[in-house]
Design an enzyme around this catalytic site. Structure first.
Site, PDB file in Angstrom:
ATOM      1  N   ARG A 101      36.631 -78.092 115.193  1.00 48.24           N
ATOM      2  CA  ARG A 101      35.592 -77.045 115.098  1.00 48.24           C
ATOM      3  C   ARG A 101      34.884 -77.233 113.771  1.00 48.24           C
ATOM      4  O   ARG A 101      35.507 -77.140 112.709  1.00 48.24           O
ATOM      5  CB  ARG A 101      36.207 -75.649 115.183  1.00 48.24           C
ATOM      6  N   HIS A 128      29.231 -75.435 122.301  1.00 46.05           N
ATOM      7  CA  HIS A 128      30.626 -74.966 122.424  1.00 46.05           C
ATOM      8  C   HIS A 128      31.107 -75.365 123.830  1.00 46.05           C
ATOM      9  O   HIS A 128      31.339 -74.524 124.697  1.00 46.05           O
ATOM     10  CB  HIS A 128      30.678 -73.453 122.220  1.00 46.05           C
ATOM     11  N   GLN A 131      34.305 -73.878 125.609  1.00 47.76           N
ATOM     12  CA  GLN A 131      34.094 -72.513 126.095  1.00 47.76           C
ATOM     13  C   GLN A 131      33.440 -72.542 127.472  1.00 47.76           C
ATOM     14  O   GLN A 131      33.779 -71.755 128.365  1.00 47.76           O
ATOM     15  CB  GLN A 131      33.199 -71.752 125.107  1.00 47.76           C
ATOM     16  N   ASP A 224      25.752 -63.586 123.597  1.00 50.26           N
ATOM     17  CA  ASP A 224      26.644 -64.033 122.521  1.00 50.26           C
ATOM     18  C   ASP A 224      26.185 -63.324 121.261  1.00 50.26           C
ATOM     19  O   ASP A 224      25.083 -62.753 121.214  1.00 50.26           O
ATOM     20  CB  ASP A 224      26.540 -65.570 122.374  1.00 50.26           C
ATOM     21  N   CYS A 264      31.675 -65.028 125.321  1.00 48.98           N
ATOM     22  CA  CYS A 264      32.734 -65.903 124.798  1.00 48.98           C
ATOM     23  C   CYS A 264      33.673 -65.174 123.855  1.00 48.98           C
ATOM     24  O   CYS A 264      34.808 -65.607 123.670  1.00 48.98           O
ATOM     25  CB  CYS A 264      32.119 -67.124 124.121  1.00 48.98           C
ATOM     26  N   ARG A 292      40.311 -70.185 128.660  1.00 49.28           N
ATOM     27  CA  ARG A 292      40.234 -71.223 127.626  1.00 49.28           C
ATOM     28  C   ARG A 292      41.475 -72.121 127.704  1.00 49.28           C
ATOM     29  O   ARG A 292      41.399 -73.332 127.576  1.00 49.28           O
ATOM     30  CB  ARG A 292      40.148 -70.591 126.220  1.00 49.28           C
TER      31      ARG A 292
HETATM   32  N1  NVA Z   1      27.933 -68.471 118.624  1.00 44.71           N
HETATM   33  C1  NVA Z   1      29.201 -68.068 118.053  1.00 44.71           C
HETATM   34  C2  NVA Z   1      30.317 -68.396 118.964  1.00 44.71           C
HETATM   35  C3  NVA Z   1      31.679 -67.961 118.479  1.00 44.71           C
HETATM   36  C4  NVA Z   1      32.787 -68.357 119.403  1.00 44.71           C
HETATM   37  C5  NVA Z   1      29.379 -68.715 116.695  1.00 44.71           C
HETATM   38  O1  NVA Z   1      29.084 -69.909 116.562  1.00 44.71           O
HETATM   39  O2  NVA Z   1      29.796 -68.034 115.761  1.00 44.71           O
HETATM   40  N1   CP Z   2      35.211 -67.885 121.873  1.00 40.47           N
HETATM   41  C1   CP Z   2      35.777 -68.504 120.817  1.00 40.47           C
HETATM   42  O1   CP Z   2      35.615 -69.709 120.586  1.00 40.47           O
HETATM   43  O2   CP Z   2      36.526 -67.666 120.049  1.00 40.47           O
HETATM   44  P1   CP Z   2      37.194 -68.015 118.645  1.00 40.47           P
HETATM   45  O3   CP Z   2      36.083 -68.121 117.634  1.00 40.47           O
HETATM   46  O4   CP Z   2      38.115 -66.855 118.375  1.00 40.47           O
HETATM   47  O5   CP Z   2      37.929 -69.316 118.763  1.00 40.47           O
END
Ligand code: NVA
Ligand code: CP
Length: 311
Positions: A101, A128, A131, A224, A264, A292
């Site tokens: 990540r 993502h 997801q 989101d 998500c 997930r």
């Molecule tokens: N769009 C959000 C998704 C979190 C799972 C982010 O990147 O923070």
């Molecule tokens: N949806 C998702 O990726 O959640 P986290 O940021 O908690 O991993």
């Protein structure tokens, strides 16, 4: 060549369906598949915060008989101290796969370039894709076939989630609508890639700026956060710009009566979605969060099978 999963269209339509079919199988009997017996280790690296991704990868790798190695970038040599490719050259001699990540998609591309083990995007600024496998599995469970369904995404159309819905949705043959202010529309190269994929699958992509009627006929409504990780300094501007794109009960009322709501998570109730929607009867966000686990296990097994087929 080693297969990686850096963006949603790294899987063809047929491959995406294979992974989802496998996820259905693995969900039926969580501990039956021991593809990571040994135990083989999978490195799971985080530059950004996480709850769901961290837990679902750790649990899923253990379910498969493997050993998860969770690495925080802050306590590793990644992140300016060592290049992604040098880190990958060290890891590939010891682990079965690398899950990361991070911020820039280019870091993932560098990590994957020439690396002998699969590299998986566990969220970047652009996509993502893990997801989306979980989301498609959830939609399939609630709606049956994915092809031909209409999915309407509201809010930040330039976010990682919107980009992934665009690519993964049309790959599955869905009709994807992104409803956002014009300046938050999905990136042009991603729109182009999605339209090319849609031409192969029968899916489609529609970009809208007006909320009125945007959910009309939708089978799936999704949003989101308006402030993704890394965008915190833009918070005030984003709340102002995206304020009109909230998923409310009246948006849900425009969708089909059997429409589902997905997100998500984590969610900012009262901002991108009203509490009545996310905690209401059409919301399937907890199924989505559980999926997930099953979807990522399927992805890892699928990628490792490709490694074996190559060997
Ligand atoms: N769009 C959000 C998704 C979190 C799972 C982010 O990147 O923070
Ligand atoms: N949806 C998702 O990726 O959640 P986290 O940021 O908690 O991993």
């Amino acid at each position: 060549m080693t297969r990686h999963f850096l963006r949603d269209d790294d899987l063809t339509a047929a491959e995406q369906a294979e992974v989802l079919d496998l996820a259905v199988e693995l969900k039926k009997d969580r501990f039956a598949n021991k593809a990571l017996a040994g135990p083989q280790t999978v490195a799971v690296i985080f530059d950004k915060s996480s709850t769901r991704t961290r837990v679902s990868f750790a649990v899923g790798i253990a379910d498969l008989g493997g050993s998860p190695l969770i690495i925080s970038t802050a306590s590793s040599q990644l992140g300016g101290k060592e290049t992604p490719s040098d880190t990958a050259r060290v890891l590939e001699r010891q682990v079965a796969a690398i899950v990361w990540r991070t911020y820039a998609q280019s870091g993932l591309e560098q990590m994957a370039e020439g690396t002998r083990v699969p590299v998986v995007n566990a969220l970047s600024d652009d996509f993502h894709p893990c997801q989306l496998l979980a989301d498609l599995l959830t939609i399939r469970e609630h709606k049956g076939e994915l092809a031909g369904l209409t999915l309407a995404f509201f809010g930040d159309g330039r976010s990682n989630m919107a980009h992934s819905y665009v690519l993964a949705g049309v790959t599955a043959g869905m009709h994807v609508r992104v409803v956002s202010p014009a300046s938050y529309a999905p990136r042009a190269d991603i729109v182009e890639a999605a339209r090319a994929r849609a031409a192969e699958t029968g899916g489609s992509l529609t970009l809208l700026t007006e909320v009125a009627d945007a959910a009309s006929g939708a089978d799936v409504v999704v949003t989101d956060t308006w402030v993704s990780m890394g965008k915190e300094e833009e918070k005030a501007t984003r709340l102002r710009d995206l304020g009109g794109y909230k998923v409310t009960t009246s948006v849900m009322a425009q969708a089909r009566t059997d429409a589902i709501f997905i997100h998500c998570l984590p969610a900012d109730r009262g901002y991108e979605v009203d509490t009545e929607v996310i905690d209401g009867p059409q919301s399937v966000v907890w199924d989505e969060a559980e999926n997930r686990l099953h979807a990522q296990k399927a992805l890892l097994v699928w990628l490792l099978n490709k490694q074996e087929a190559k060997a």
